[in-house]
Enzyme design. Structure first.
Site, PDB file in Angstrom:
ATOM      1  N   TRP A 154      -2.387   4.895   9.093  1.00 33.98           N
ATOM      2  CA  TRP A 154      -2.648   5.432   7.331  1.00 33.98           C
ATOM      3  C   TRP A 154      -3.232   6.295   7.126  1.00 33.98           C
ATOM      4  CZ3 TRP A 154      -2.861   0.271   9.156  1.00 33.98           C
ATOM      5  CH2 TRP A 154      -1.366  -0.501   8.929  1.00 33.98           C
ATOM      6  N   HIS A 168      -1.022   2.187   0.864  1.00 36.51           N
ATOM      7  CA  HIS A 168      -0.149   1.238   0.940  1.00 36.51           C
ATOM      8  C   HIS A 168      -0.501   0.469  -0.519  1.00 36.51           C
ATOM      9  CE1 HIS A 168      -2.737  -0.945   4.072  1.00 36.51           C
ATOM     10  NE2 HIS A 168      -3.414  -0.516   3.256  1.00 36.51           N
ATOM     11  N   ARG A 194       0.365   9.395   1.817  1.00 34.81           N
ATOM     12  CA  ARG A 194      -0.058   9.752   3.132  1.00 34.81           C
ATOM     13  C   ARG A 194       0.022  11.164   3.410  1.00 34.81           C
ATOM     14  NH1 ARG A 194       2.785   4.887   5.906  1.00 34.81           N
ATOM     15  NH2 ARG A 194       1.985   3.352   4.346  1.00 34.81           N
ATOM     16  N   GLN A 208       6.008   1.727  -2.856  1.00 33.43           N
ATOM     17  CA  GLN A 208       6.246   0.531  -2.029  1.00 33.43           C
ATOM     18  C   GLN A 208       6.194  -0.532  -2.955  1.00 33.43           C
ATOM     19  OE1 GLN A 208       2.940   0.085   0.811  1.00 33.43           O
ATOM     20  NE2 GLN A 208       4.059   1.039   2.285  1.00 33.43           N
ATOM     21  N   VAL A 251      -1.993  -8.914   8.967  1.00 29.97           N
ATOM     22  CA  VAL A 251      -1.057 -10.267   9.080  1.00 29.97           C
ATOM     23  C   VAL A 251      -1.140 -10.654  10.817  1.00 29.97           C
ATOM     24  CG1 VAL A 251       0.502  -9.710   7.464  1.00 29.97           C
ATOM     25  CG2 VAL A 251       1.078  -8.632   9.624  1.00 29.97           C
ATOM     26  N   ALA A 293       2.787 -12.136   3.577  1.00 27.61           N
ATOM     27  CA  ALA A 293       2.809 -10.883   2.734  1.00 27.61           C
ATOM     28  C   ALA A 293       3.837  -9.848   3.041  1.00 27.61           C
ATOM     29  CB  ALA A 293       1.413 -10.142   2.840  1.00 27.61           C
TER      30      ALA A 293
HETATM   31  N1  PHE Z   1       1.131  -2.286   4.027  1.00 27.58           N
HETATM   32  C1  PHE Z   1       2.129  -2.154   5.337  1.00 27.58           C
HETATM   33  C2  PHE Z   1       2.549  -0.517   5.412  1.00 27.58           C
HETATM   34  O1  PHE Z   1       2.211  -0.116   4.434  1.00 27.58           O
HETATM   35  C3  PHE Z   1       3.103  -2.821   5.235  1.00 27.58           C
HETATM   36  C4  PHE Z   1       2.821  -4.438   5.300  1.00 27.58           C
HETATM   37  C5  PHE Z   1       2.691  -5.055   3.935  1.00 27.58           C
HETATM   38  C6  PHE Z   1       2.903  -5.017   6.500  1.00 27.58           C
HETATM   39  C7  PHE Z   1       2.262  -6.447   4.204  1.00 27.58           C
HETATM   40  C8  PHE Z   1       2.706  -6.367   6.447  1.00 27.58           C
HETATM   41  C9  PHE Z   1       2.317  -6.937   5.175  1.00 27.58           C
HETATM   42  O2  PHE Z   1       3.064  -0.205   6.329  1.00 27.58           O
END
Ligand code: PHE
Length: 325
Positions: A154, A168, A194, A208, A251, A293
């Site tokens: 990221w 994100h 990004r 997103q 996660v 999530a």
């Molecule tokens: N935040 C992650 C991304 O931008 C996506 C994601 C969100 C993955 C929540 C798992 C749980 O790639």
């Protein structure tokens, strides 16, 4: 002054009145409490009986004459005023209308709205978070400490040392958990950033939609059911989805979700069960609460749904593109 004289002066003054104010002034001069005619009528008491009757009659007749004259003059003024107002406010109902140019919603707004409606009907609340984030919310609180190699996934635009453009929508998870007690289910749509070399499928900004559901026994099965519902309702009943293991620091376990689209499996989103460290960062006890999530790319969905082959078109401001929606 005798009645005949009084009558002459009063009549001419009333005739001369050019507006309602003049008229009212004249009325007061003759008929008001301290008016001339009123004075005559009052003085009757002191006059001899025979004069009392005669002057009394004349004075009363004059009084009604004057009253009638004032009334008719007043009505005339009101009519004039009305006519003038009507003329000013006249509407020509036969005139052609002014053309109102109508805009259209941007395809990303449209998709976002559809997604919000679907999640809304599934009981999710819509939450927003800031686009400028702190390093803490964007990384540390999401179980990505400094120097963690995952930070490279990221890369973004830093604003000094502690602030950055969020990469994100996941920081909204933390912000929400800090202030609310479970059980809850939220979505957080919004813009993210990004550091990218742009091409047909990469932009330095995109959108997103984050999802977070926490409760006593929220499971991966719930995640699967919700996402299947969402994608079916948004993209069509025939959609199939599949889960495969993946890695995101926030996660455990982590999954990626693919969708079958025109005979091909396309990767649609990242998801998983919220990591205990993330629950803790949000002030929740992981022994008491659990949840899932997910983060889905709105641009990606819009590109598939509306058959757009270059993500850069969304941000080009090109009217020839926008007018098609
Ligand atoms: N935040 C992650 C991304 O931008 C996506 C994601 C969100 C993955 C929540 C798992 C749980 O790639």
């Amino acid at each position: 002054m005798n009645i005949a004289e009084l009558k002459k002066i009063a009549f001419s003054e009333i005739e001369k009145a050019k507006n309602p104010e003049d008229l009212e002034k004249a009325r007061k001069t003759y008929l008001g409490r301290k008016g001339e005619l009123t004075a005559v009528l009052r003085s009757l008491a002191e006059r001899p009986a025979e004069e009392k009757i005669r002057v009394g009659k004349e004075a009363n007749r004059l009084k009604s004459e004057l009253e009638a004259l004032f009334e008719s003059k007043k009505t005339a003024f009101e009519k004039e005023l009305l006519a003038a107002a009507a003329k000013k406010e006249r509407i020509d109902i036969t005139a052609p209308g002014k053309k109102v140019s109508r805009g259209s919603s941007h395809p990303l707004s449209r998709l976002r709205k559809e997604a919000e409606d679907i999640f809304g009907s599934l009981g999710f609340e819509i939450i927003e978070g800031p686009e400028v984030e702190t390093e803490y919310y964007n990384f540390d609180a999401l179980n990505i400490p400094a120097e963690h190699p995952a930070r490279e996934m990221w890369d973004t635009f830093w604003l000094g040392k502690k602030f950055l453009m969020r990469t994100h929508t996941s920081p909204v998870q933390i912000r929400y958990m800090e202030k609310h007690n479970p059980p809850f289910r939220i979505i957080a749509p919004g813009r993210v950033f990004r550091h990218e070399a742009t091409d047909a499928s990469h932009e330095i900004q995109f959108n997103q939609l984050e999802g977070l559901m926490v409760g006593k026994d929220v499971s991966l099965a719930d995640l699967k059911g919700i996402l299947e519902q969402f994608l079916r309702r948004l993209m069509g009943e025939k959609i199939q989805i599949r889960f495969k293991p993946s890695y995101f620091p926030f996660v455990e376990p982590g999954v990626e979700v693919d969708m079958l689209w025109n005979g091909r499996w396309l990767e649609m989103l990242g998801a998983g069960m919220v990591h205990p460290n993330v629950l803790r960062a949000g002030g929740l006890n992981p022994n008491e609460w659990q949840g899932f999530a997910f983060g889905v790319g709105i641009d990606r969905l819009a590109m598939l749904k509306y058959k757009i082959d270059d993500i850069r078109l969304f941000y080009s401001g090109d009217l020839r593109f926008l007018r098609q929606f």
